[in-house]
Scaffold this motif. Structure first.
Motif, mmCIF file in Angstrom:
data_model
loop_
_atom_site.group_PDB
_atom_site.id
_atom_site.type_symbol
_atom_site.label_atom_id
_atom_site.label_comp_id
_atom_site.label_asym_id
_atom_site.label_seq_id
_atom_site.Cartn_x
_atom_site.Cartn_y
_atom_site.Cartn_z
ATOM 1 N N ILE A 157 0.881 -1.149 -0.084
ATOM 2 C CA ILE A 157 0.022 -0.033 -0.047
ATOM 3 C C ILE A 157 1.062 1.070 0.125
ATOM 4 O O ILE A 157 1.685 1.234 0.860
ATOM 5 N N SER A 218 -8.765 1.210 -0.843
ATOM 6 C CA SER A 218 -8.209 0.528 0.038
ATOM 7 C C SER A 218 -9.051 -0.558 0.718
ATOM 8 O O SER A 218 -8.595 -1.451 1.367
ATOM 9 N N PHE A 233 3.638 -1.174 4.004
ATOM 10 C CA PHE A 233 2.976 0.097 3.797
ATOM 11 C C PHE A 233 3.758 1.301 3.807
ATOM 12 O O PHE A 233 4.612 1.359 4.702
ATOM 13 N N THR A 234 3.663 2.340 2.924
ATOM 14 C CA THR A 234 4.192 3.505 2.960
ATOM 15 C C THR A 234 3.426 4.755 2.882
ATOM 16 O O THR A 234 2.335 4.697 1.924
ATOM 17 N N THR A 239 -2.422 6.486 9.001
ATOM 18 C CA THR A 239 -2.895 5.404 8.138
ATOM 19 C C THR A 239 -2.060 4.011 8.638
ATOM 20 O O THR A 239 -2.430 3.173 8.649
ATOM 21 N N ALA A 260 6.549 5.454 7.529
ATOM 22 C CA ALA A 260 6.059 6.341 7.904
ATOM 23 C C ALA A 260 6.419 7.863 7.692
ATOM 24 O O ALA A 260 7.526 8.195 6.925
ATOM 25 N N CYS A 298 9.808 11.555 1.537
ATOM 26 C CA CYS A 298 9.949 11.302 3.158
ATOM 27 C C CYS A 298 11.236 11.368 3.620
ATOM 28 O O CYS A 298 11.410 11.654 4.800
ATOM 29 N N GLN A 345 -2.928 18.128 -1.147
ATOM 30 C CA GLN A 345 -1.519 18.494 -0.472
ATOM 31 C C GLN A 345 -1.226 19.764 -0.280
ATOM 32 O O GLN A 345 -0.706 20.122 0.688
ATOM 33 N N GLU A 401 5.528 17.344 10.307
ATOM 34 C CA GLU A 401 6.081 17.077 9.088
ATOM 35 C C GLU A 401 5.177 17.789 8.152
ATOM 36 O O GLU A 401 4.320 17.316 7.843
ATOM 37 N N LEU A 429 14.187 8.928 9.223
ATOM 38 C CA LEU A 429 14.702 7.889 8.437
ATOM 39 C C LEU A 429 16.233 8.268 7.978
ATOM 40 O O LEU A 429 17.004 7.610 8.021
ATOM 41 N N HIS A 478 16.636 1.457 4.174
ATOM 42 C CA HIS A 478 15.777 2.592 4.030
ATOM 43 C C HIS A 478 14.707 2.128 5.042
ATOM 44 O O HIS A 478 14.243 1.182 5.016
HETATM 45 P P1 NAP Z 1 -1.627 8.245 3.128
HETATM 46 O O1 NAP Z 1 -2.710 9.110 3.287
HETATM 47 O O2 NAP Z 1 -1.160 7.539 4.749
HETATM 48 O O3 NAP Z 1 -1.737 7.139 2.092
HETATM 49 C C1 NAP Z 1 -0.924 5.962 1.887
HETATM 50 C C2 NAP Z 1 -1.405 4.890 1.280
HETATM 51 O O4 NAP Z 1 -2.334 4.244 2.267
HETATM 52 C C3 NAP Z 1 -2.624 5.371 -0.148
HETATM 53 O O5 NAP Z 1 -2.236 4.092 -0.865
HETATM 54 C C4 NAP Z 1 -3.906 5.353 0.559
HETATM 55 O O6 NAP Z 1 -4.906 5.227 -0.489
HETATM 56 C C5 NAP Z 1 -3.951 4.045 1.474
HETATM 57 N N1 NAP Z 1 -4.752 4.219 2.630
HETATM 58 C C6 NAP Z 1 -5.619 5.503 3.070
HETATM 59 N N2 NAP Z 1 -6.467 4.695 4.019
HETATM 60 C C7 NAP Z 1 -6.348 3.526 4.090
HETATM 61 C C8 NAP Z 1 -6.667 2.767 5.046
HETATM 62 N N3 NAP Z 1 -7.851 2.940 6.152
HETATM 63 N N4 NAP Z 1 -6.613 1.386 5.035
HETATM 64 C C9 NAP Z 1 -5.735 1.014 4.034
HETATM 65 N N5 NAP Z 1 -4.732 1.793 3.238
HETATM 66 C C10 NAP Z 1 -5.018 3.096 3.245
HETATM 67 O O7 NAP Z 1 -0.234 8.845 3.134
HETATM 68 P P2 NAP Z 1 0.295 9.732 1.714
HETATM 69 O O8 NAP Z 1 -0.668 11.107 2.222
HETATM 70 O O9 NAP Z 1 0.003 8.996 0.439
HETATM 71 O O10 NAP Z 1 1.746 9.816 1.686
HETATM 72 C C11 NAP Z 1 2.263 10.907 2.438
HETATM 73 C C12 NAP Z 1 2.970 10.364 3.706
HETATM 74 O O11 NAP Z 1 3.791 9.210 3.096
HETATM 75 C C13 NAP Z 1 4.179 11.294 4.442
HETATM 76 O O12 NAP Z 1 3.657 11.520 5.543
HETATM 77 C C14 NAP Z 1 5.243 10.821 4.067
HETATM 78 O O13 NAP Z 1 6.346 11.201 4.986
HETATM 79 C C15 NAP Z 1 5.161 9.306 4.047
HETATM 80 N N6 NAP Z 1 6.178 8.682 3.258
HETATM 81 C C16 NAP Z 1 6.960 7.759 3.928
HETATM 82 C C17 NAP Z 1 7.962 7.118 3.053
HETATM 83 C C18 NAP Z 1 9.077 6.354 3.568
HETATM 84 O O14 NAP Z 1 9.429 5.527 2.818
HETATM 85 N N7 NAP Z 1 9.275 6.234 4.924
HETATM 86 C C19 NAP Z 1 7.934 7.384 1.849
HETATM 87 C C20 NAP Z 1 7.106 8.309 1.068
HETATM 88 C C21 NAP Z 1 5.937 8.945 1.852
HETATM 89 P P3 NAP Z 1 -5.760 6.220 -1.230
HETATM 90 O O15 NAP Z 1 -4.694 7.061 -1.795
HETATM 91 O O16 NAP Z 1 -6.376 5.735 -2.006
HETATM 92 O O17 NAP Z 1 -6.205 6.945 0.084
#
Ligand code: NAP
Length: 524
Positions: A157, A218, A233-234, A239, A260, A298, A345, A401, A429, A478
């Motif tokens: 995811i 999802s 999951f990322t 989430t 996260a 991230c 965003q 963040e 990270l 990572h």
């Molecule tokens: P998000 O809103 O948490 O969404 C991430 C994924 O989860 C999406 O595919 C989303 O689908 C899905 N999702 C949402 N609600 C869910 C649920 N209840 N159950 C299962 N899946 C669900 O995060 P984002 O806004 O896309 O990403 C930004 C964040 O990701 C930032 O905080 C960033 O720091 C973090 N990030 C971390 C890394 C790392 O490697 N550590 C890398 C990149 C980003 P939908 O899009 O369909 O809602």
């Protein structure tokens, strides 16, 4: 792809279009609708069972070397279609070509890396983990730890910011391990992920069931997971919490990796001066990290720590660099930084910025320069450098963040104070360290290691060589502890651990000889 049509999902070995109107994806600069995603009406249970049984069995029948060859073929298909991916990235992610490259070419590089690593494992069907250990006086009875691919699916995811790399950095080790992949991209940028899967499926490279894509909601995905499946999951910490507390994880012990959010830092050595190389390297990297992919990485630097005497000089130097960043429509060649991926965003970044401003002042604001070829109503946001002279008493700055081109400069009075403030990110990270003194670099690396997945230590001798604070390279780990999710990805063949089960086989040396002949030593 005609605008506004539903992206088909590839699941249970066939293309299936979801029902209903779906959720639209937009061009964040022009505002035009590009495609829609829907997973409504898809039989998920059938799809997961198909991947688990057909895809898994077919992949496990191959050796590591054979699966590595499939990764090579995937890289060839992706290379051949690269131009189309850049077009999709421009339209759907609003990124300039260089930033699209981080996602697209970063994916191809990572796949290529695992193809090479996998080829070295040859015709083995299992991995030998460590050496045999005697368990009795007589060496006839010994134990050998082995690793075998888990007999389940890997559900990914993913977040919106890396629709290409985010898929392949996970899929490369999973497929190499012999585990089928089901990818659910973030809806806002699902188009690129879907298109890449489509190209690989159309090329007929992988056994059917080895790679599936579900675009859209999802809902119900986690409910499909069974005991030997894994989920990676990322995304946001919120989430991540939902994933971690799902019954599949809490009751069935489905292995779960969470990447996260993270308040990554850059640290300038206490010995630096305003004309030192270390200072210049930090300034260049902070400005770069704030603007690459509009700060939607991230790993981007969110907090910058400098000796108090250099606070003003650093603010000026970083501001001067940021002033050269033209912001706007990525199709205009003079533009260096494109848009955020969506209006949502933009709203979130502006709200986060307002929160940070309760504890910080604006040291540089790029918005005064205006946008190039883009309206104020687009999702473009100019870089903003914030600063505070009292970072020790700040709370929000160490906790929020802002996922955009925003960073906060903070002075420190002693190196221990700097380490303490960096640790207030509660697990990140990456932290980068800028110094000309190898002894300080080594000391800082040890101090920072327990709260970071990666320490990026930069000195003048590696100025032209280093891979960048925010670039995630496949040979290095990572992930990060605590708030960063506690996950681990990549790190060379370490990534295979997540997709394998480790078992201690206790038995006769004769049987262990047979096992050894089928296995390859897992050399990390
Ligand atoms: P998000 O809103 O948490 O969404 C991430 C994924 O989860 C999406 O595919 C989303 O689908 C899905 N999702 C949402 N609600 C869910 C649920 N209840 N159950 C299962 N899946 C669900 O995060 P984002 O806004 O896309 O990403 C930004 C964040 O990701 C930032 O905080 C960033 O720091 C973090 N990030 C971390 C890394 C790392 O490697 N550590 C890398 C990149 C980003 P939908 O899009 O369909 O809602």
């Amino acid at each position: 792809m005609t605008a506004s049509s539903l992206l088909p999902n590839f699941i249970a070995g066939r293309w299936q279009t979801g029902t209903g109107a779906g959720t639209p994806m937009f061009d964040p600069v022009l505002g035009t609708e590009l495609a829609r995603a829907s997973s409504a009406g898809i039989d998920l249970a059938e799809g997961f069972a198909f991947a688990r049984e057909q895809g898994g069995a077919a992949l496990r029948a191959l050796s590591y070397g054979q699966r590595a060859a499939l990764l090579t073929q995937i890289t060839e298909v992706l290379q051949a279609n690269r131009d189309a991916y850049y077009e999709i990235a421009t339209a759907n992610s609003g990124t300039v070509a260089k930033d699209s490259g981080v996602d697209i070419d970063g994916a191809i590089f990572t796949l290529g890396y695992y193809a090479k690593q996998g080829a070295a494992l040859g015709d083995a069907k299992l991995l030998l983990d460590g050496q045999r250990i005697r368990m009795a006086k007589d060496p006839a009875f010994q134990t050998q730890h082995i690793q075998v691919p888990t007999r389940g699916v890997a559900l990914f995811i993913n977040a919106f910011n890396f629709p290409s790399w985010g898929l392949w950095e996970k899929a490369a080790p999973a497929l190499l391990s012999g585990v089928p992949v089901i990818i659910k991209p973030a809806t806002a940028t699902a188009w690129l992920t879907q298109r890449m899967v489509k190209d690989v499926v159309d090329a007929g490279i992988l056994p059917v069931g080895a790679l599936s894509v579900i675009c859209g909601s999802s809902a119900g995905l986690m409910d499909q997971l069974q005991a030997f499946d894994v989920v990676s999951f990322t995304g946001s910490a919120e989430t991540g919490k939902i994933i971690r507390s799902h019954r599949a994880v809490t009751e069935l012990s489905v292995r779960c990796n969470i990447e996260a959010d993270s308040l990554n830092s850059a640290l300038l050595s206490p010995a630096a001066t305003a004309d030192s190389e270390a200072f210049k390297l930090l300034v260049a990297e902070v400005a770069r990290e704030m603007t690459v992919k509009s700060g939607q990485k991230c790993t981007a630097i969110r907090r910058v720590f400098v000796p108090r005497a250099l606070y003003k000089a650093a603010a000026e130097a970083i501001g001067a660099r940021l002033a050269k960043t033209t912001v706007g429509n990525p199709r205009n060649e003079t533009v260096r930084m494109g848009a955020l991926v969506s209006q949502e965003q933009k709203t979130s970044v502006l709200a986060g910025l307002a929160q940070l401003k309760t504890e910080a002042t604006v040291l540089f604001d790029g918005s005064a320069a205006g946008l190039v070829d883009a309206d104020a109503s687009s999702a473009c946001v100019a870089p903003v450098l914030l600063g505070t002279e009292s970072p020790m008493s700040a709370k929000v700055l160490h906790a929020v963040e802002v996922f955009g081109p925003v960073s906060t400069l903070m002075p420190y009075d002693s190196i221990d104070e700097a380490y303490a403030m960096i640790r207030r990110g509660e697990g990140s990270l990456v932290c980068s360290v800028y110094s000309e003194d190898p002894a300080f670099t080594a000391q800082a690396s040890v101090e920072l290691a327990s709260s970071h997945g990666r320490v990026h230590a930069i000195s003048p001798d590696v100025a032209a060589l280093h891979s960048g604070h925010g670039n995630v390279m496949p040979m290095s780990l990572h992930g990060g502890p605590g708030r960063a999710g506690g996950g681990e990805e990549l790190g060379g063949l370490r990534a295979l651990n997540f997709y394998h089960r480790r078992t201690a086989v206790q038995g006769s040396s004769l049987a262990l000889d047979v096992l050894a002949a089928q296995g390859s030593q897992l050399a990390l």
